[in-house]
Design an enzyme around this catalytic site. Structure first.
Site, short mmCIF file in Angstrom:
data_model
loop_
_atom_site.label_atom_id
_atom_site.label_comp_id
_atom_site.label_asym_id
_atom_site.label_seq_id
_atom_site.Cartn_x
_atom_site.Cartn_y
_atom_site.Cartn_z
N HIS A 111 -6.55 -6.30 7.17
CA HIS A 111 -6.32 -7.75 7.57
C HIS A 111 -6.71 -7.96 8.91
CE1 HIS A 111 -3.74 -7.55 4.11
NE2 HIS A 111 -3.84 -8.74 3.78
N GLY A 131 2.21 -2.81 8.89
CA GLY A 131 3.51 -2.13 9.30
C GLY A 131 4.09 -1.25 8.18
N SER A 155 7.28 9.06 17.53
CA SER A 155 6.90 8.34 18.56
C SER A 155 8.17 7.43 18.85
CB SER A 155 5.94 7.28 18.43
OG SER A 155 5.92 6.10 19.05
N GLU A 189 0.90 -1.35 0.10
CA GLU A 189 -0.01 0.05 -0.03
C GLU A 189 0.85 1.12 0.04
OE1 GLU A 189 -4.15 -1.16 2.35
OE2 GLU A 189 -2.74 -0.07 3.41
P1 ADP Z 1 0.13 0.24 8.01
O1 ADP Z 1 -0.95 0.07 9.35
O2 ADP Z 1 -0.22 1.40 6.96
O3 ADP Z 1 0.68 -0.93 7.63
P2 ADP Z 1 1.82 0.91 10.36
O4 ADP Z 1 1.00 -0.33 11.19
O5 ADP Z 1 3.29 0.73 10.30
O6 ADP Z 1 1.43 1.01 8.76
O7 ADP Z 1 1.27 2.56 11.19
C1 ADP Z 1 2.08 2.84 12.23
C2 ADP Z 1 1.95 1.89 13.41
O8 ADP Z 1 3.23 2.22 14.20
C3 ADP Z 1 0.86 2.38 14.22
O9 ADP Z 1 -0.12 1.16 14.36
C4 ADP Z 1 1.41 2.65 15.43
O10 ADP Z 1 0.61 1.91 16.70
C5 ADP Z 1 2.71 2.09 15.64
N1 ADP Z 1 3.64 2.62 16.40
C6 ADP Z 1 3.76 3.89 16.96
N2 ADP Z 1 4.77 3.96 17.77
C7 ADP Z 1 5.55 2.92 17.79
C8 ADP Z 1 6.75 2.46 18.43
N3 ADP Z 1 7.38 3.20 19.23
N4 ADP Z 1 7.07 1.15 18.24
C9 ADP Z 1 6.32 0.28 17.38
N5 ADP Z 1 5.40 0.64 16.74
C10 ADP Z 1 4.85 2.03 17.01
#
Ligand code: ADP
EC number: 2.7.1.226
Length: 243
Positions: free
Chosen positions: A226, A70, A43, A30
């Site tokens: 998902h 992710g 973060s 995506e």
């Molecule tokens: P997508 O959902 O588009 O595949 P991500 O899941 O990577 O993209 O989106 C960013 C994610 O990172 C959010 O779900 C958030 O909860 C997470 N996040 C924020 N801070 C941290 C961190 N310090 N360590 C790990 N994950 C984090």
């Protein structure tokens, strides 16, 4: 980025095994959303802790992994110069992994939205059969309101344009953008006047997702949703250990 509305599934959290996978072995499916990328970077650089493992699946026939969940963690870590990320490897084609889609919906002025879609070169045509066509994957989206239904012809590229327009209009405050996990919920909220229109598209299948990444292409943001039978427990990994 709009708000997400998804039913409460009561999915249990589970302690899962993770492994460290090189970032350059991961393939996105995506497009990224700049704001989400910035939020992740803020973060992780703030706390120095990486607590949410990536969800990956082996790409058949390739020494690569599909990013199931992710995308922003992957892109954010790469941007920071990290080399690897803690990852849970899923058996993607097992029945435990379900793939659905998100339905973008908005509250706002339909004419303004149509005007912006047309400015991107998209057609928006009144069509009573639009929803059925969308569900068969024959058009990019059906745009469904209480009284009117439209077809937005096209496929992947047209979906990307719609996504871009909605994201921009949401940032500009022109519309209120909500992503529904279930179209029934969108319909119910439409009945209550909480939203005016919902965009309906066919959810991609797992084979389609894999074929897409094999071609090196990506969907627009929030095309796949998902769902797993568990949510991986938080992990405790230091950012500095990912370099
Ligand atoms: P997508 O959902 O588009 O595949 P991500 O899941 O990577 O993209 O989106 C960013 C994610 O990172 C959010 O779900 C958030 O909860 C997470 N996040 C924020 N801070 C941290 C961190 N310090 N360590 C790990 N994950 C984090």
């Amino acid at each position: 980025m709009g708000v997400e509305k998804v039913p409460k599934y009561n999915i249990p959290t589970k302690k899962v095994e993770y492994v460290f996978i090189e970032l350059d072995k991961m393939k996105p499916h995506e497009q990224l959303v700049q704001k989400e990328l910035e939020e992740f970077i803020e973060s992780i650089t703030g706390s120095g802790d990486f607590w949410k493992p990536m969800l990956l699946a082996k790409v058949p026939g390739e020494d690569m992994y599909l990013i199931v969940d992710g995308h922003h963690r992957w892109a954010g870590l790469e941007k920071l110069g990290a080399k690897k990320a803690p990852s849970v490897i899923l058996d993607y084609f097992s029945d435990d992994v379900k793939v659905y889609t998100w339905y973008p919906a908005f509250k706002g002025d339909l004419n303004k939205v149509i005007e912006r879609l047309k400015a991107e070169g998209l057609e928006v045509l009144e069509d009573k059969e639009a929803e059925e066509k969308a569900e068969r994957g024959e058009i990019a989206f059906a745009l469904v309101g209480k009284e009117k239904i439209f077809t937005v012809p096209g496929a992947l590229n047209e979906q990307k344009k719609v996504s871009k327009v909605l994201d921009e209009m949401s940032v500009e405050g022109e519309i209120e953008l909500i992503y529904y996990g279930l179209k029934e919920d969108a319909r119910e909220d439409m009945g209550k006047g909480e939203i005016d229109y919902v965009f309906i598209r066919k959810a991609p299948g797992k084979e389609e997702v894999m074929e897409l990444v094999k071609r090196g292409e990506v969907y627009s943001p929030k095309t796949t949703r998902h769902v797993l039978p568990f949510i991986p427990d938080k992990i405790d990994v230091k950012l500095e250990d990912l370099f």
